[in-house]
Design an enzyme around this catalytic site. Sequence first.
Site, mmCIF file in Angstrom:
data_model
loop_
_atom_site.group_PDB
_atom_site.id
_atom_site.type_symbol
_atom_site.label_atom_id
_atom_site.label_comp_id
_atom_site.label_asym_id
_atom_site.label_seq_id
_atom_site.Cartn_x
_atom_site.Cartn_y
_atom_site.Cartn_z
ATOM 1 N N ASP A 295 32.182 54.146 10.403
ATOM 2 C CA ASP A 295 32.254 52.535 10.159
ATOM 3 C C ASP A 295 31.099 52.025 10.976
ATOM 4 O O ASP A 295 31.089 52.154 12.340
ATOM 5 C CB ASP A 295 33.517 52.309 10.364
ATOM 6 N N GLU A 337 28.241 54.125 6.862
ATOM 7 C CA GLU A 337 28.517 53.107 6.433
ATOM 8 C C GLU A 337 27.375 52.085 7.025
ATOM 9 O O GLU A 337 27.765 51.443 8.252
ATOM 10 C CB GLU A 337 29.901 52.551 6.664
HETATM 11 C C1 GLC Z 1 33.081 47.737 8.078
HETATM 12 C C2 GLC Z 1 34.337 47.552 7.264
HETATM 13 C C3 GLC Z 1 34.711 46.358 7.384
HETATM 14 C C4 GLC Z 1 35.191 45.923 8.948
HETATM 15 C C5 GLC Z 1 33.856 46.144 9.630
HETATM 16 C C6 GLC Z 1 34.320 46.167 11.226
HETATM 17 O O1 GLC Z 1 32.040 47.163 7.787
HETATM 18 O O2 GLC Z 1 33.819 48.167 6.058
HETATM 19 O O3 GLC Z 1 35.860 45.978 6.377
HETATM 20 O O4 GLC Z 1 35.276 44.655 8.626
HETATM 21 O O5 GLC Z 1 33.317 47.553 9.638
HETATM 22 O O6 GLC Z 1 35.137 47.352 11.388
#
Ligand code: GLC
Length: 652
Positions: A295, A337
């Site tokens: 993440d 991500e």
């Molecule tokens: C990522 C997640 C998102 C979250 C962020 C902080 O982008 O997809 O939903 O708010 O990380 O953890």
Amino acid sequence: MDRPEWRREAARNSLDRLLPRLEARYEKALADIPVRWNLFYNRLNREWERLFMYLHELYGWQYDFFYTLEQVLDMLIRYWIDRPETMHQLDEQREADPLWFLSEEVVGIVLYVDLFSDNLSGLRNHIPYFEKLGVTYLHLMPIFSVPRGENDGGYAVNDYRAVNPDLGTMEDLFQLAAELRKRGISLVLDFVLNHTSDEHAWAQNAKTGDPEFLNYYFTFTDRTLVDRFQEHLRDIFPTVRKGSFTWNDELQRWVWTTFNSYQWDLNYSNPAVFQAMAEEMLFLANQGVEVLRLDAVAFIWKRLGTTCENQPEAHTLIRAFNAMVRIVAPAMLFKSEAIVHPDDVIKYVHPEECQLSYNPLLMALLWEALATREVKLLEHSIHHRERLPHGCAWVNYLRCHDDIGWTFDDEDAWQMGIDAQGHRKFLNDFYTGKHPGSFSKGVPFQFNPDNGDLRISGTLSSLAGLEEALEKQDNYMIELAVRRINLLRNIQVSIGGIPLLYAGDEYGVLNDYTFLSDPLKANDSRWVHRSRKRWEAGEDLAHTDTLEWRFFHEMVKLFKLRKQSPALRNGGMELADTGNPHLFAYIRDGGDQRLLIINNFSEYAQVMRAGKLKASGMRRDAQEIFTQRTIPAGENLEIDAYRYMWIDISGQ
Ligand code: GLC
């Protein structure tokens, strides 16, 4: 990254010094498993040099670096010893077939456990549904223990080793992973590694002023340094608050909080944080996780005077984690991500970093093409940006739990005669239904009045026009919306990479506005597409002539055809020149099969001329796979409004 000779030698020497000590320490446990130890030892030998190099880059300047090395090596052995037998077997299987995830058979779904099935044991009862749908990759949104109240949809973790009690226990998770594996479905979980919640034990300890734990985070006693950092940072959630720092009364300090004020950024320049998080990661690997979604990777390293995004050390860190996983749990992959500029997204994708990555560029440009009915920006950007290193794959999504941001490159747009800023404004107006003639019912997310930035929330179906069409009870509009949705799904399934379905989209779920009456959710419009609505008829799947049923079956059919098409194995995608601004076409090639796939982004029928078909490889009559129709060579081909075709040009 350079690998000078001295580093090799240093890596070798430190392993030679450390390993006998550790072998002695674990002598008892190792006595029972001599054959496997050999396997471990080979992997360690293969990966150690690069692991050493990364660790040296990150922490080599610290006086106790050798201690860090010893701790890391010790950890590798411990988690390898603890790894369940079934996972050792999976490791061997995956090492024999390391590119398994590139197969055309891999298709995914992502869901919130509480919204989908209340809890983990409920989820087990739904495995037959996943099988009917044909998915082989199941991503559960964060399921760990989180603060009561606001927790950013689970992205503020209290404890990486405890499942949120409302959802079940670690044991339930372990059992679920095993059950899924038996049924050919890989479990995918999030690893929220940029921050913990402010209720995590480390944060609690930090709040007492304990210097060891204060050093797990970034805290500041006065604003001087805060201001110097802040100057270059962007606001991620500008409607919630300004700035990336939160004043903490208990501590009497500022805390670095990139996202929400209760999400404390971890300080990876401290090797203790690296080690602690590596332990959590290996613990999850041993629970049966096959893919870990990393993440917010862009944010994990900070450097004064920069945006503190995509720093070189962020890559080094992930590579170090990758090397550790290759040694202990080689069955596990990373998915990155990074929802940032396309130049930066791609830098996280490498067999030695993240083998998988979300494909935010394709996602955004598909929506762009749907709004404009033109494919030039899509074609141009994909043409020079989509190629990944061998052994890696995109994860193609249309919707996910987050918003849509228009992360295409300004220069790409400029080259297509498009003014990027103006175009983003148009897209935002279009997808919030403000633009005249828009079919979309998106909801604004995080408007920033300082720079006009805005992102979009909404479900696939509502964004693609179904909600509006149903409200107006207009059959023609309904038909167009259904076709738009299927068109995007076709590209997602056939362009190359793992298609990842956002649960609910398989049957066309619409926006759900009930979040507005929940004070914990009302200020985060992403909840509009995180719905608890159920498709009641879904589970028995008796034939009903509903829209839901039609969507579901189109999805199943697409997945089935994908699995029967060796050309759709990852890799080998070439764009085809259609000579028509509304047609987006590509050739997929593999395993003796060659497919020409054509997509019409207009609500009017479009023609691909005979000459262009020939130039794209159709030299003889060919068969269209869905309709089994013969497409005669030497004739212009008409593709109906928002339709797609798979033309089999194998052997031509
Ligand atoms: C990522 C997640 C998102 C979250 C962020 C902080 O982008 O997809 O939903 O708010 O990380 O953890």
